[in-house]
Design a protein around this motif. Structure first.
Motif, mmCIF file in Angstrom:
data_model
loop_
_atom_site.group_PDB
_atom_site.id
_atom_site.type_symbol
_atom_site.label_atom_id
_atom_site.label_comp_id
_atom_site.label_asym_id
_atom_site.label_seq_id
_atom_site.Cartn_x
_atom_site.Cartn_y
_atom_site.Cartn_z
ATOM 1 N N THR A 111 0.809 -1.218 0.000
ATOM 2 C CA THR A 111 0.000 0.000 0.000
ATOM 3 C C THR A 111 0.839 1.262 0.000
ATOM 4 O O THR A 111 0.323 2.333 -0.319
ATOM 5 C CB THR A 111 -0.940 0.045 1.228
ATOM 6 O OG1 THR A 111 -0.155 -0.049 2.416
ATOM 7 C CG2 THR A 111 -1.961 -1.086 1.170
ATOM 8 N N SER A 112 2.123 1.144 0.347
ATOM 9 C CA SER A 112 2.957 2.341 0.342
ATOM 10 C C SER A 112 4.425 1.979 0.153
ATOM 11 O O SER A 112 4.845 0.856 0.392
ATOM 12 C CB SER A 112 2.774 3.149 1.637
ATOM 13 O OG SER A 112 3.183 2.409 2.764
ATOM 14 N N VAL A 113 5.165 2.986 -0.299
ATOM 15 C CA VAL A 113 6.604 2.882 -0.482
ATOM 16 C C VAL A 113 7.236 4.025 0.296
ATOM 17 O O VAL A 113 6.718 5.152 0.285
ATOM 18 C CB VAL A 113 6.983 2.996 -1.981
ATOM 19 C CG1 VAL A 113 8.484 3.077 -2.168
ATOM 20 C CG2 VAL A 113 6.408 1.825 -2.763
ATOM 21 N N GLU A 114 8.332 3.738 0.971
ATOM 22 C CA GLU A 114 9.092 4.766 1.665
ATOM 23 C C GLU A 114 10.538 4.721 1.202
ATOM 24 O O GLU A 114 11.034 3.669 0.803
ATOM 25 C CB GLU A 114 9.052 4.559 3.189
ATOM 26 C CG GLU A 114 7.692 4.715 3.803
ATOM 27 C CD GLU A 114 7.689 4.487 5.301
ATOM 28 O OE1 GLU A 114 6.668 4.778 5.916
ATOM 29 O OE2 GLU A 114 8.700 3.999 5.870
ATOM 30 N N THR A 115 11.187 5.856 1.277
ATOM 31 C CA THR A 115 12.613 5.939 1.018
ATOM 32 C C THR A 115 13.138 7.157 1.746
ATOM 33 O O THR A 115 12.357 8.033 2.140
ATOM 34 C CB THR A 115 12.927 6.020 -0.490
ATOM 35 O OG1 THR A 115 14.328 5.780 -0.686
ATOM 36 C CG2 THR A 115 12.528 7.357 -1.080
ATOM 37 N N THR A 116 14.425 7.223 1.942
ATOM 38 C CA THR A 116 15.019 8.448 2.474
ATOM 39 C C THR A 116 15.907 9.041 1.396
ATOM 40 O O THR A 116 16.575 8.312 0.656
ATOM 41 C CB THR A 116 15.839 8.210 3.763
ATOM 42 O OG1 THR A 116 16.887 7.289 3.493
ATOM 43 C CG2 THR A 116 14.948 7.693 4.886
ATOM 44 N N ILE A 163 5.179 7.435 0.088
ATOM 45 C CA ILE A 163 4.365 7.447 -1.121
ATOM 46 C C ILE A 163 3.206 6.489 -0.925
ATOM 47 O O ILE A 163 3.405 5.297 -0.704
ATOM 48 C CB ILE A 163 5.202 7.023 -2.344
ATOM 49 C CG1 ILE A 163 6.389 7.970 -2.506
ATOM 50 C CG2 ILE A 163 4.342 6.982 -3.599
ATOM 51 C CD1 ILE A 163 7.463 7.473 -3.431
ATOM 52 N N GLY A 164 2.000 7.011 -1.005
ATOM 53 C CA GLY A 164 0.830 6.156 -0.859
ATOM 54 C C GLY A 164 -0.386 6.990 -0.551
ATOM 55 O O GLY A 164 -0.288 8.197 -0.361
ATOM 56 N N PRO A 165 -1.524 6.391 -0.521
ATOM 57 C CA PRO A 165 -1.712 4.959 -0.809
ATOM 58 C C PRO A 165 -1.529 4.682 -2.291
ATOM 59 O O PRO A 165 -1.860 5.513 -3.138
ATOM 60 C CB PRO A 165 -3.139 4.685 -0.349
ATOM 61 C CG PRO A 165 -3.838 5.998 -0.486
ATOM 62 C CD PRO A 165 -2.791 7.049 -0.203
ATOM 63 N N LEU A 166 -1.000 3.518 -2.579
ATOM 64 C CA LEU A 166 -0.807 3.097 -3.961
ATOM 65 C C LEU A 166 -2.118 2.527 -4.502
ATOM 66 O O LEU A 166 -2.706 1.642 -3.889
ATOM 67 C CB LEU A 166 0.292 2.047 -4.058
ATOM 68 C CG LEU A 166 1.677 2.467 -3.598
ATOM 69 C CD1 LEU A 166 2.635 1.290 -3.646
ATOM 70 C CD2 LEU A 166 2.202 3.612 -4.442
ATOM 71 N N THR A 167 -2.544 3.063 -5.629
ATOM 72 C CA THR A 167 -3.779 2.572 -6.226
ATOM 73 C C THR A 167 -3.513 1.623 -7.373
ATOM 74 O O THR A 167 -4.358 0.839 -7.728
ATOM 75 C CB THR A 167 -4.654 3.743 -6.722
ATOM 76 O OG1 THR A 167 -3.882 4.528 -7.634
ATOM 77 C CG2 THR A 167 -5.124 4.599 -5.567
ATOM 78 N N HIS A 168 -2.314 1.695 -7.962
ATOM 79 C CA HIS A 168 -1.984 0.834 -9.095
ATOM 80 C C HIS A 168 -0.554 0.297 -8.973
ATOM 81 O O HIS A 168 0.245 0.455 -9.874
ATOM 82 C CB HIS A 168 -2.103 1.620 -10.406
ATOM 83 C CG HIS A 168 -3.452 2.164 -10.652
ATOM 84 N ND1 HIS A 168 -3.802 3.447 -10.295
ATOM 85 C CD2 HIS A 168 -4.552 1.600 -11.186
ATOM 86 C CE1 HIS A 168 -5.072 3.653 -10.622
ATOM 87 N NE2 HIS A 168 -5.530 2.567 -11.162
ATOM 88 N N PRO A 169 -0.189 -0.372 -7.864
ATOM 89 C CA PRO A 169 1.192 -0.829 -7.740
ATOM 90 C C PRO A 169 1.558 -1.943 -8.699
ATOM 91 O O PRO A 169 2.721 -2.236 -8.897
ATOM 92 C CB PRO A 169 1.286 -1.311 -6.291
ATOM 93 C CG PRO A 169 -0.106 -1.674 -5.932
ATOM 94 C CD PRO A 169 -0.987 -0.711 -6.704
ATOM 95 N N SER A 170 0.589 -2.581 -9.323
ATOM 96 C CA SER A 170 0.917 -3.699 -10.214
ATOM 97 C C SER A 170 1.120 -3.261 -11.649
ATOM 98 O O SER A 170 1.298 -4.096 -12.521
ATOM 99 C CB SER A 170 -0.172 -4.762 -10.132
ATOM 100 O OG SER A 170 -1.415 -4.216 -10.520
ATOM 101 N N HIS A 171 1.094 -1.970 -11.924
ATOM 102 C CA HIS A 171 1.328 -1.499 -13.302
ATOM 103 C C HIS A 171 2.785 -1.503 -13.626
ATOM 104 O O HIS A 171 3.627 -1.296 -12.856
ATOM 105 C CB HIS A 171 0.798 -0.086 -13.469
ATOM 106 C CG HIS A 171 -0.684 -0.054 -13.592
ATOM 107 N ND1 HIS A 171 -1.362 1.093 -13.778
ATOM 108 C CD2 HIS A 171 -1.625 -1.019 -13.551
ATOM 109 C CE1 HIS A 171 -2.655 0.859 -13.846
ATOM 110 N NE2 HIS A 171 -2.828 -0.414 -13.700
#
Length: 171
Positions: A111-116, A163-171
């Motif tokens: 549902t989300s991606v994080e990075t620094t 980054i999120g919520p992800l609505t299309h992470p499988s694209h």
């Protein structure tokens, strides 16, 4: 994948890729370089949450390392992204990130991606803001670690990009 990337294959790293990932990170000129041992461990223990791009000869030419946060099992923390200088400018980092998050979304849900990102690293800022736009997600930023927490001398603060919520992470 673009036509310029047709000769590349993206898959999971293996332990034998550790030295190449270390070299790519070293040659990036921007990443904090970890020990070569840590890249071996990363390829062994976090291959499922990492991705490597291979050239026609099978050698790594780019990578994304990450892990699923234990207390947030639907959040991927992206640790490092690097592309060999000869392969830059082809959108490879974006393809690696998209491929990795699609795989994790299919396997575990995401549902989300994080990075620094260190302030001033415009390439990383562009990579992750364009990722958010492609996946119709919002980006929030906050200082995660300020410079006083680092023991190895002066250090820029690390800004957490969520980054999120992800609505299309499988694209």
């Amino acid at each position: 994948m673009t036509a310029a990337q047709a000769d590349l294959h993206i898959d999971r790293p293996s332990v034998t890729d550790g030295a190449a990932l270390w070299r790519i990170a070293k040659d990036s000129g921007t990443l904090d370089l970890n020990s070569s041992y840590s890249y071996l461990l990363w390829c062994r223990d976090f291959a499922g949450t990492s991705a490597v791009a291979r050239g026609e000869d099978g050698r790594p030419v780019g990578f994304v390392t990450g892990y699923v946060r234990p207390e947030r099992p639907r959040t991927l923390l992206v640790w490092q992204v690097a592309v060999d200088p000869a392969y830059r400018g082809r959108g490879l980092a974006a393809s690696l990130l998209d491929g990795l998050t699609a795989r994790i979304a299919a396997e575990r849900g995401l549902t989300s991606v994080e990075t620094t990102i260190t302030p001033g690293n415009t390439a990383s800022e562009r990579l992750f803001t364009s990722y958010a736009a492609r996946h119709e997600a919002t980006v929030t930023r906050e200082v995660l670690f300020h410079s006083g927490l680092f023991l190895d001398g002066p250090h820029e603060p690390e800004v957490l990009y969520r980054i999120g919520p992800l609505t299309h992470p499988s694209h």
